[in-house]
Motif scaffolding. Structure first.
Motif, PDB file in Angstrom:
ATOM      1  N   UNK A   1       0.840  -1.196   0.000  1.00 43.77           N
ATOM      2  CA  UNK A   1       0.000   0.000   0.000  1.00 43.77           C
ATOM      3  C   UNK A   1       0.875   1.246   0.000  1.00 43.77           C
ATOM      4  N   UNK A   2       0.498   2.224  -0.791  1.00 43.44           N
ATOM      5  CA  UNK A   2       1.306   3.432  -0.907  1.00 43.44           C
ATOM      6  C   UNK A   2       1.210   4.261   0.356  1.00 43.44           C
ATOM      7  N   UNK A   5      -1.530   6.814   0.502  1.00 39.83           N
ATOM      8  CA  UNK A   5      -2.845   6.224   0.781  1.00 39.83           C
ATOM      9  C   UNK A   5      -2.987   5.911   2.264  1.00 39.83           C
ATOM     10  N   UNK A   9      -5.759   7.431   4.759  1.00 38.88           N
ATOM     11  CA  UNK A   9      -6.668   6.575   5.536  1.00 38.88           C
ATOM     12  C   UNK A   9      -6.536   6.883   7.026  1.00 38.88           C
ATOM     13  N   UNK A 361      -7.122  -9.492   5.279  1.00 44.62           N
ATOM     14  CA  UNK A 361      -7.689 -10.503   4.393  1.00 44.62           C
ATOM     15  C   UNK A 361      -7.584 -10.066   2.935  1.00 44.62           C
ATOM     16  N   UNK A 362      -7.732  -8.757   2.718  1.00 43.78           N
ATOM     17  CA  UNK A 362      -7.660  -8.257   1.348  1.00 43.78           C
ATOM     18  C   UNK A 362      -6.220  -8.160   0.849  1.00 43.78           C
ATOM     19  N   UNK A 363      -5.301  -8.609   1.682  1.00 36.33           N
ATOM     20  CA  UNK A 363      -3.924  -8.684   1.208  1.00 36.33           C
ATOM     21  C   UNK A 363      -3.029  -7.563   1.681  1.00 36.33           C
ATOM     22  N   UNK A 364      -3.506  -6.770   2.638  1.00 35.36           N
ATOM     23  CA  UNK A 364      -2.679  -5.683   3.155  1.00 35.36           C
ATOM     24  C   UNK A 364      -1.579  -6.272   4.015  1.00 35.36           C
ATOM     25  N   UNK A 365      -0.356  -5.797   3.811  1.00 38.57           N
ATOM     26  CA  UNK A 365       0.768  -6.326   4.549  1.00 38.57           C
ATOM     27  C   UNK A 365       0.692  -5.871   6.000  1.00 38.57           C
TER      28      UNK A 365
ATOM     29  N   UNK B  79       0.065 -10.739  -1.645  1.00 32.72           N
ATOM     30  CA  UNK B  79      -0.052 -10.178  -2.977  1.00 32.72           C
ATOM     31  C   UNK B  79      -1.068 -10.973  -3.803  1.00 32.72           C
ATOM     32  N   UNK B  82      -4.454  -9.973  -2.746  1.00 33.99           N
ATOM     33  CA  UNK B  82      -4.855  -8.628  -3.176  1.00 33.99           C
ATOM     34  C   UNK B  82      -5.128  -8.584  -4.683  1.00 33.99           C
ATOM     35  N   UNK B 105     -12.324   1.645  -2.613  1.00 35.26           N
ATOM     36  CA  UNK B 105     -10.941   1.989  -2.964  1.00 35.26           C
ATOM     37  C   UNK B 105      -9.927   1.098  -2.249  1.00 35.26           C
ATOM     38  N   UNK B 106     -10.337   0.545  -1.104  1.00 33.11           N
ATOM     39  CA  UNK B 106      -9.369  -0.181  -0.263  1.00 33.11           C
ATOM     40  C   UNK B 106      -8.575  -1.263  -1.006  1.00 33.11           C
ATOM     41  N   UNK B 109      -6.079   0.330  -3.293  1.00 33.79           N
ATOM     42  CA  UNK B 109      -4.967   0.934  -2.561  1.00 33.79           C
ATOM     43  C   UNK B 109      -3.984  -0.147  -2.143  1.00 33.79           C
ATOM     44  N   UNK B 110      -4.532  -1.259  -1.658  1.00 35.58           N
ATOM     45  CA  UNK B 110      -3.665  -2.343  -1.209  1.00 35.58           C
ATOM     46  C   UNK B 110      -2.865  -2.897  -2.375  1.00 35.58           C
ATOM     47  N   UNK B 112      -1.880  -1.243  -4.827  1.00 35.68           N
ATOM     48  CA  UNK B 112      -1.059  -0.143  -5.349  1.00 35.68           C
ATOM     49  C   UNK B 112      -1.465   0.246  -6.769  1.00 35.68           C
ATOM     50  N   UNK B 113      -2.761   0.301  -7.014  1.00 35.22           N
ATOM     51  CA  UNK B 113      -3.227   0.767  -8.318  1.00 35.22           C
ATOM     52  C   UNK B 113      -3.128   2.287  -8.314  1.00 35.22           C
ATOM     53  N   UNK B 114      -2.668   2.869  -9.402  1.00 35.33           N
ATOM     54  CA  UNK B 114      -2.445   4.315  -9.436  1.00 35.33           C
ATOM     55  C   UNK B 114      -3.773   5.063  -9.355  1.00 35.33           C
ATOM     56  N   UNK B 115      -3.703   6.293  -8.878  1.00 33.92           N
ATOM     57  CA  UNK B 115      -4.890   7.091  -8.583  1.00 33.92           C
ATOM     58  C   UNK B 115      -5.807   7.293  -9.768  1.00 33.92           C
ATOM     59  N   UNK B 118      -7.640   4.157 -10.669  1.00 30.55           N
ATOM     60  CA  UNK B 118      -8.492   3.781  -9.556  1.00 30.55           C
ATOM     61  C   UNK B 118      -9.916   4.295  -9.713  1.00 30.55           C
TER      62      UNK B 118
END
Lengths: 457, 268
Positions: A1-2, A5, A9, A361-365, B79, B82, B105-106, B109-110, B112-115, B118
């Motif tokens: 995640x950037x 972002x 959040x 769960x959605x893959x966030x580190x 990965x 996601x 958006x979550x 964001x996870x 890392x798709x560009x804005x 998105x």
């Protein structure tokens, strides 16, 4: 995640818990307020002292003494020491004095000008104009490097001395002189004649001197030899000095020219061990030469100098100590608020178990989850810093005129000076501290098992 | 193509161990809709967790698109989730304080798709679930059905190849539940993504192409297109041909009634 972002959040979830965010931030704000005020007060005091010194003291001036303890900063010694005829004891403190040879040596140096020993002229009494009333007052040497305010008359520009037959009278004398009907108002004092009567210390003539006197003048000659001698010195008032907030020293003595001061002090000390002995000397270092190098070379000749910078250092040490104490209270407040952040963030992690579980769960580190909570803490630190510094600046700017008035400082002087860079550094430091505080809760969030977190019971 | 081979998952330590999954094997063709059916505590949720990379069984393989996800490092698993997996839960798990837009958006964001990319994806996903007019609304203002549709938008926004739905209609009344079901099956047919529904609702299960019945951590029976687990990998390759044609036929039918679709598959 950037990172951007995550920061967004983090800001959003704080905005969703406004009351909690503001209360936690306020805790940091108290510390930030204290620190901001102490920074501002320290800066204000330093600038004020700096102004005083700069406008009063030539940066090239040196104060030279023969006794290191006076300028060494190690405190004046009062312990027992070997007798030295060059020392004098005042108020129980023995100080090694400078001799005429020391002064001559200073005068011979080509990096110094205006070498002037500190004379201690003392007169028995003085009279003003045609009045016969005798007054007692201290007499000191006119210091050309210090500019004092002027109530009546005028003084020469900084660096120039008054003439040998001129005196400067402090304004505080005016009332006494009016009360004694010497003058009707202060301006009348300018141009008035002042006559000072000095008395020579009683000499202890040797038997040979007495015999010689007896041989030449008989008994009357011997009596006159033992009689204290007096001499009068005449001056006229050049100016009446005024007390000012910018003046470093508000001298309460009659100031006379250096030559006159030497004449009086040499007359009064004639025949005593104090003759041509001096507490210290002032000198001006020639332009283009660093006073510090002169100071160092003087130390080799066992003469010790205080530069204008040293004087500043002495004042700054006092200011810095006081500032440090206030700063310490701010830091204590911060430490307390750190626990506030840890507590709030811990509760926040517990409250948001589901959200964390979903993100994982959605893959966030785990690292990103941890950073999310750390950035929330960072936001709290940032807000706290802004709130504290903001309140401090508003209060400070409102209080400045009042403080100036209370302390009798001249108009336009601000004792609280807010500087953007230290405040910015403080806020950045608060953000870092808050992030460190947020580390434990963030780690708990990062380690959360998404399966456990998402279990619906 | 999802292959589950001899997966065993044990909870507890030493004396009080409990086998949530006991040597489970089966395979799911790409683009299928599958129901994992079982009673509470049967191990169906554990199976879903194992297949989605949330949980790590101690033995066995879960091969998705040729990769055994149980062998991947945790970073790679995250990965994988996601990029390839979408989740829908019984309790929605939408962030009530966030807007619909930020909820959807979550996953982007996870990942890392560009804005710029998105925004279009989010609006698309919300339009698909018919929440296009609620982009800036907070999720707390939505009804239950709308919340689950929001959750579906969140699950599909990243165009995952597999969508796991854990009792997706469990918290909804029958009318809104049906709408959500239609949406899920429609997406399954249209996008060709595999839909795996964990449920104890026999009615919902019967609408799927394939039903895997789980009992006491074991596969009780498998109904639908593939009755027996694939033993040989070669067979899988052979099956690819008919699978592709089946997908084509599904595309033509669009969001047709499930029953008819099922019949056509049985014909193959």
């Amino acid at each position: 995640m950037k990172t951007t972002d995550i920061i967004r959040r983090a800001a959003r979830s704080l905005a969703n818990a406004k009351a909690r965010t503001i209360l936690t931030s306020l805790a940091i704000g108290v510390g930030a307020f204290t620190i901001t005020v102490s920074l501002a007060a320290g800066q204000g005091a330093r600038e004020y002292a700096n102004n005083l010194i700069n406008s009063n003291v030539n940066p090239q001036s040196l104060f030279v003494v023969a006794d290191e303890s006076i300028v060494g900063g190690g405190g004046l010694q009062s312990s027992i020491r070997v007798y030295d005829p060059d020392t004098t004891t005042t108020q129980g403190i023995t100080v090694k004095q400078m001799t005429q040879e020391d002064i001559d040596m200073l005068a011979d140096r080509d990096d110094l000008t205006n070498v002037m020993p500190i004379y201690q002229p003392s007169v028995q009494f003085m009279t003003f104009g045609d009045s016969t009333t005798r007054f007692v007052a201290d007499v000191s040497t006119y210091n050309a490097s210090i500019i004092s305010g002027v109530a009546y008359g005028n003084v020469p520009p900084q660096g120039e001395a008054i003439a040998a037959d001129e005196v400067v009278i402090p304004e505080s004398y005016v009332q006494t002189l009016i009360d004694n009907k010497v003058i009707k108002n202060g301006s009348e004092l300018v141009g008035k004649k002042v006559v000072m009567t000095a008395v020579q210390a009683t000499a202890s003539p040797t038997p040979e001197q007495i015999q010689a006197a007896f041989a030449t003048g008989g008994e009357t000659a011997v009596q006159s030899l033992l009689q204290p001698k007096t001499q009068t010195f005449s001056f006229k008032v050049r100016a009446v000095s005024a007390k000012s907030a910018e003046a470093l020293t508000s001298t309460m003595s009659v100031q006379i020219a250096p030559d006159a001061a030497r004449a009086i002090s040499e007359f009064t000390t004639q025949g005593t061990p104090q003759y041509q002995k001096y507490f210290g000397a002032t000198a001006i270092v020639k332009d283009g030469i660093d006073p510090v190098t002169v100071k160092e070379s003087l130390a080799k000749d066992n003469l010790y100098a205080q530069t204008a910078q040293d004087l500043q250092g002495v004042v700054f040490t006092v200011v810095n100590t006081l500032q440090g104490i206030v700063l310490g209270f701010g830091v204590i407040a911060l430490i307390a608020s750190v626990f506030g952040i840890i507590n709030t963030q811990y509760i926040s992690v517990l409250e948001r178990t589901r959200e964390i579980g979903l993100m994982k769960a959605l893959g966030m580190r785990g690292k990103s989850v941890s950073r999310l909570f750390q950035f929330e803490a960072a936001w709290i630190g940032f807000l706290g810093g802004i709130i504290g510094a903001g309140i401090a600046i508003v209060v400070g700017l409102l209080a400045n005129p009042w403080i100036t008035e209370m302390l009798g400082l001249s108009k336009g002087t601000s004792l609280l000076i807010f500087q953007p860079i230290p405040i910015a550094i403080m806020i950045i430091a608060l953000i870092i501290i808050a992030m460190l505080a947020g580390w434990f809760p963030a780690r708990k969030a990062a380690k959360l098992d998404p399966i456990e977190a998402l279990r619906t019971e | 193509m999802i292959e589950v081979k001899n997966v065993t998952k044990t909870y507890g330590k030493k004396h009080s161990t409990f086998k949530a999954l006991d040597d489970v094997s089966f395979s799911i063709p790409e683009g299928a809709s599958v129901a994992i059916v079982g009673k509470s505590g049967s191990g169906k949720s554990t199976l879903m967790h194992a297949m989605s990379g949330l949980d790590r069984p101690e033995s066995g393989e879960v091969i998705i698109d040729g990769t055994n996800i149980l062998k991947l490092k945790s970073k790679a698993v995250d990965r994988f989730r996601s990029e390839k997996i979408g989740f829908i839960f019984q309790a929605f798990f939408v962030q009530a304080n966030e807007t619909c837009y930020d909820n959807v958006a979550l996953p982007l964001e996870i990942a890392r798709v560009s804005g710029t990319a998105r925004k279009a994806q989010i609006v698309d996903a919300l339009n698909i679930v018919e929440l296009g007019d609620k982009v800036r609304q907070k999720a707390r203002n939505l009804s239950g059905g709308q919340k689950q549709r929001l959750a579906i938008a969140r699950a599909i926004v990243n165009k995952p190849s597999i969508i796991f739905a854990d009792e997706p209609t469990g918290n909804l009344d029958s009318t809104t539940g049906e709408k959500v079901e239609d949406l899920l099956f429609g997406l399954n047919k249209q996008n060709g993504s595999t839909l795996i529904i964990v449920t104890h609702d026999a009615d919902l299960a019967s609408k799927c192409d394939m039903q895997i019945y789980v009992k006491d951590g074991k596969i009780d029976r498998i109904e639908g297109e593939q009755a027996a687990p694939v033993e040989e990998p070669e067979e899988v390759v052979v099956e690819k041909g008919p699978q592709d044609s089946r997908e084509d036929s599904r595309h033509l039918k669009g969001v047709s009634r499930i029953g008819g679709d099922k019949e056509s598959e049985e014909e193959e």
